[in-house]
Each structure stands twice: as C-alpha cells, then as structure tokens.
Design a protein around this motif. Structure first.
Motif, short mmCIF file in Angstrom:
data_model
loop_
_atom_site.label_atom_id
_atom_site.label_comp_id
_atom_site.label_asym_id
_atom_site.label_seq_id
_atom_site.Cartn_x
_atom_site.Cartn_y
_atom_site.Cartn_z
N MET A 59 99.16 142.74 56.07
CA MET A 59 99.40 143.80 57.05
C MET A 59 98.10 144.21 57.73
O MET A 59 97.01 144.06 57.16
CB MET A 59 100.08 145.02 56.44
CG MET A 59 99.25 145.85 55.51
SD MET A 59 100.19 147.33 55.03
CE MET A 59 99.19 147.94 53.68
N SER A 60 98.25 144.72 58.95
CA SER A 60 97.11 145.25 59.68
C SER A 60 97.47 146.63 60.20
O SER A 60 98.57 146.85 60.71
CB SER A 60 96.75 144.33 60.85
OG SER A 60 96.29 143.09 60.37
N ILE A 61 96.54 147.54 60.01
CA ILE A 61 96.74 148.95 60.35
C ILE A 61 95.90 149.28 61.57
O ILE A 61 94.72 148.93 61.61
CB ILE A 61 96.28 149.83 59.16
CG1 ILE A 61 97.04 149.47 57.88
CG2 ILE A 61 96.42 151.30 59.47
CD1 ILE A 61 96.50 150.19 56.63
N LEU A 62 96.50 149.96 62.53
CA LEU A 62 95.74 150.40 63.70
C LEU A 62 95.19 151.80 63.44
O LEU A 62 95.95 152.72 63.11
CB LEU A 62 96.66 150.39 64.92
CG LEU A 62 96.03 150.34 66.30
CD1 LEU A 62 97.10 150.04 67.35
CD2 LEU A 62 95.30 151.58 66.68
N LEU A 116 89.73 143.14 56.08
CA LEU A 116 89.01 142.72 57.29
C LEU A 116 89.08 143.86 58.29
O LEU A 116 90.18 144.30 58.63
CB LEU A 116 89.72 141.48 57.86
CG LEU A 116 89.15 140.79 59.08
CD1 LEU A 116 87.78 140.18 58.75
CD2 LEU A 116 90.10 139.66 59.52
N ILE A 117 87.92 144.37 58.73
CA ILE A 117 87.93 145.45 59.72
C ILE A 117 87.32 144.93 61.01
O ILE A 117 86.24 144.35 60.99
CB ILE A 117 87.21 146.70 59.17
CG1 ILE A 117 87.10 147.81 60.22
CG2 ILE A 117 85.84 146.40 58.63
CD1 ILE A 117 88.18 148.81 60.13
N LEU A 126 92.56 147.21 60.79
CA LEU A 126 92.19 147.09 59.38
C LEU A 126 93.20 146.15 58.73
O LEU A 126 94.36 146.52 58.54
CB LEU A 126 92.24 148.47 58.72
CG LEU A 126 91.96 148.49 57.22
CD1 LEU A 126 90.49 148.21 56.95
CD2 LEU A 126 92.34 149.83 56.63
N GLY A 127 92.77 144.94 58.45
CA GLY A 127 93.67 143.94 57.88
C GLY A 127 93.57 143.90 56.37
O GLY A 127 92.48 143.95 55.80
#
Ligand code: BTN
Length: 239
Positions: A59-62, A116-117, A126-127
């Motif tokens: 997942m990736s967070i914005l 991973l940012i 933000l992965g």
C-alpha cells in the motif's frame, strides 16, 4: 489534527507508489491510501524490484504534512514504529523484531517489510510492503511467526493505519523526539559494529545513535570521529 483514511483496494496494479504519486499530482487529499493484492512493477529503495505476489500487503499512503522537506524523511520512522506496533499484535513470543536503519523491519534478523518515501509536489507517497503469507529467500513473513493467530492482509493493513494515525499525530504535534525514542528502543545493532556503503566510499565503525533528524550516527573506527549519515546501505557484520 487526525487523519481520515480513504482506502482504495485494487486486485492488481503496476505499483501502488506510482499510482499514489499520480493522485498526489491531481490534488487528492492526505489520507488517500492505495492498496493492491499484487503488484506487477513493485519498486523498492534504490530502484530495486519489490517482488509482489498475492498474499502480502502493498500500500501507498498520500501525505501532505506541510513540513520542511528536510524533515520529511522522518515519516519513514513514523511508518516503521507503526508497522512494528501492528506486527506486535500478530506475533507470538519467542521471535525478535528489530528496526534496521533507515526503514526496514527485521524479524529474527530477516527482512519482513520495507518502506519507501517519495516526494510528489507538495505531497509525499509513503509506500509500505509487508511480507504476510510469503517472502523472498533470506527474508521472512509474518505467517512464520504468528503461531495460531488469525492473520489476514486487510485487518493487518487496518492495524498499520490505526497505529500510523496515532504516531503521525504525535509527530505533527510534538516533533520527532518521541518517535526517535521509540525507534531507538527497537533499533537493530545499536552499539554494534557497522559497515556503511555510501556508494563512492565505505566506512567501518560502531552504530552509536539516531540523531534528532533521523540520520545514522557512526563512530568511525579509524579516526574515532563520529559522522551522521543521511542515506546509504548499512551492514552489521556481527549480527
Ligand atoms: C524497500 O526497498 O525496502 C522498500 C520497499 C517498498 C515496497 C512498497 S510495496 C507498496 C509500494 N509500492 C511500490 O512499488 N513500492 C512500495
């Protein structure tokens, strides 16, 4: 201010990270989360491939923290302590979990997740990749350490997001100090010999500290001087 999650789950994507960066550019709000069950072009740090079969969390967070660019790297430590807390909820006793600078989580010394940012305009992607049902060779998955606990991707994702919301709020309101303390209390190899590869130069020394910005503080063996490292690869020869 607390964060409102808006999670979108897809069966398959090239990379949740690339998708969230597109959405960041389009102006979607903080708290948008893109998750998928498998990634065809999952990316790790330093342009490495992140192999992403069905069964794990991707997942990736914005985020739109509105902080100085120099402080944004601290978000990966916020994510690491959140992931670690979520893992505590599913792991059985008898396994060690440590946080390896800058943002890996190791279980029994093997990599269980990666963070991973990346910056996109005034936002950040933000992965998070966490091995749940399977892991590459030399890595580990949560299934191996969860005993009879029920383990499923979506509840685990929700635990991660719930912990992240708490730590992110703390970071925004009080700064990095408490996140740094939590991270250091679980740090992999604190005061142990370390090798640092900065690409053009390698150092050997002792890992002494995480500084107030998130840099790794190493006491260099040859000179006895300490240096602060902001990016690079680290190895612990004795661990
Ligand atoms: C690392 O190299 O340790 C970081 C790995 C980050 C992988 C995650 S999986 C979800 C998101 N999408 C990607 O393509 N990469 C990150």
């Amino acid at each position: 201010m607390s964060i409102d999650w808006n999670v979108h789950t897809y069966a398959s994507l090239p990379s949740t990270q690339d998708y969230v960066k597109e959405l960041a550019e389009e102006g979607l709000p903080e708290g948008t989360v893109i998750q998928c069950l498998e990634q065809k072009k999952g990316r790790g740090r330093h342009g490495r491939e992140w192999v992403s079969p069905i069964g794990n969390l991707y997942m990736s967070i914005l985020l739109r923290p509105g902080c100085d660019v120099a402080d944004a790297g601290q978000l990966s430590f916020v994510a690491a302590v959140a992931l670690s807390a979520a893992m505590d909820e599913v792991m059985v006793p008898g396994h060690s979990k440590t946080l390896k600078w800058p943002n890996d989580i190791l279980i029994d010394g093997k990599k269980a997740s990666g963070i991973l940012i990346e910056r996109e305009g005034d936002g950040y992607a933000l992965g998070i990749g966490a091995n749940i049902m399977s892991a590459p060779e030399e890595a580990i998955c949560l299934k191996e350490v969860s005993g009879d606990n029920r383990l499923a991707i979506h509840p685990f994702r929700d635990h991660v997001l719930a912990h992240f919301a708490v730590f992110y709020k703390q970071w925004q309101e009080d700064g990095f100090a408490q996140i740094r303390e939590k991270w250091l209390a679980q740090a992999h190899g604190l005061n142990a010999p370390i090798k640092v590869d900065l690409g053009n130069i390698q150092h050997e020394g002792i890992f002494r500290e995480l500084d107030e910005n998130g840099a790794l503080v190493v006491e260099i063996s040859e000179s006895g001087k300490t240096i602060a490292i902001n990016s690079g690869e680290v190895y612990f020869p004795d661990l």
